[in-house]
Write an enzyme that holds these catalytic residues in place. Sequence first.
Site, PDB file in Angstrom:
ATOM      1  N   GLY A  59       0.818  -1.205   0.000  1.00 47.52           N
ATOM      2  CA  GLY A  59       0.000   0.000   0.000  1.00 47.52           C
ATOM      3  C   GLY A  59       0.846   1.246   0.000  1.00 47.52           C
ATOM      4  O   GLY A  59       2.080   1.191  -0.112  1.00 47.52           O
ATOM      5  N   GLU A  80       5.131 -11.552   4.008  1.00 51.59           N
ATOM      6  CA  GLU A  80       4.118 -12.277   3.248  1.00 51.59           C
ATOM      7  C   GLU A  80       4.104 -11.814   1.795  1.00 51.59           C
ATOM      8  O   GLU A  80       4.068 -12.619   0.871  1.00 51.59           O
ATOM      9  CB  GLU A  80       2.747 -12.066   3.891  1.00 51.59           C
ATOM     10  CG  GLU A  80       1.665 -12.953   3.331  1.00 51.59           C
ATOM     11  CD  GLU A  80       0.367 -12.812   4.099  1.00 51.59           C
ATOM     12  OE1 GLU A  80      -0.510 -13.662   3.903  1.00 51.59           O
ATOM     13  OE2 GLU A  80       0.216 -11.868   4.892  1.00 51.59           O
TER      14      GLU A  80
END
Length: 273
Positions: A59, A80
């Site tokens: 993001g 991740e």
Amino acid sequence: MPRTLGQNQVHISQVQGWCRADRELPETAPPEPDERDRTIAGLIAERIGDGSCLQVGVGRIPDALLASLTGHRDLGVHTEALSDGIMNLVDRGVITGARKVRHRNQHVATFCVGSRRLLRWLDDNSAVCLLPVDRVNDPRRVAREPRFVSINATSEVDLLGQAASETIAGRYWSSSGGQADFARGAMYSAGGQGFLVLHSATGKGVSRINASLTPGSVVTTLKNTVDNIVTEYGVAALRGKSLGERARALIAIAHPDHRDRLRHDARKAGLLH
């Protein structure tokens, strides 16, 4: 399709059938951070030491953070999601993995999302190790890396320090991902730190820090796991704090337009006296 390396190979005898396709994989352009994102990124970057091992979400704020780490040395990655921002720091020699305990000199992830340049960079790149999510997100494995730093976004925080990251305005929006896993792992890492980031208010001026979560919200990361909450107004260090100290720290990083109301609500709830 890039050929990636790690624990992700399947023998042809395990394949029942396949088809060939000749088209580009979807591309995800990195979002453009705004001034609030860059301010939050700077507050976190100054708290990250050389040799730290990073888990960073995807993001605007995570991208701004990665862009602000160009002066660091020997950072590691155990995350991740692997993105363009991580690739850029690897190419600059900032992320080396040289001080990691596990998978030294390798950049561990479960999936990758980003540009076509990232997809080309991944192809046969032996420095990138893709592992199953149950290994990458295991808090016990995360905790073995010293100086582990976890950075994830949340959507709302209450004055106890509970973080709702799956709901927006009380409606389910997204799943929890690995946020709680990495927060727990960072908590038990030697010298580890966890950061949850959010803007102090929505685009319509609604506070994202409130005395209690919006009805219908889901607590993603427990108050006893949350370490630091960060907005563009500062960092609230919550680990080991009393309820009153938590409330004061969170009100201090709330949007100024809402601080008087939050103090009133905190007194009414018995958090401040």
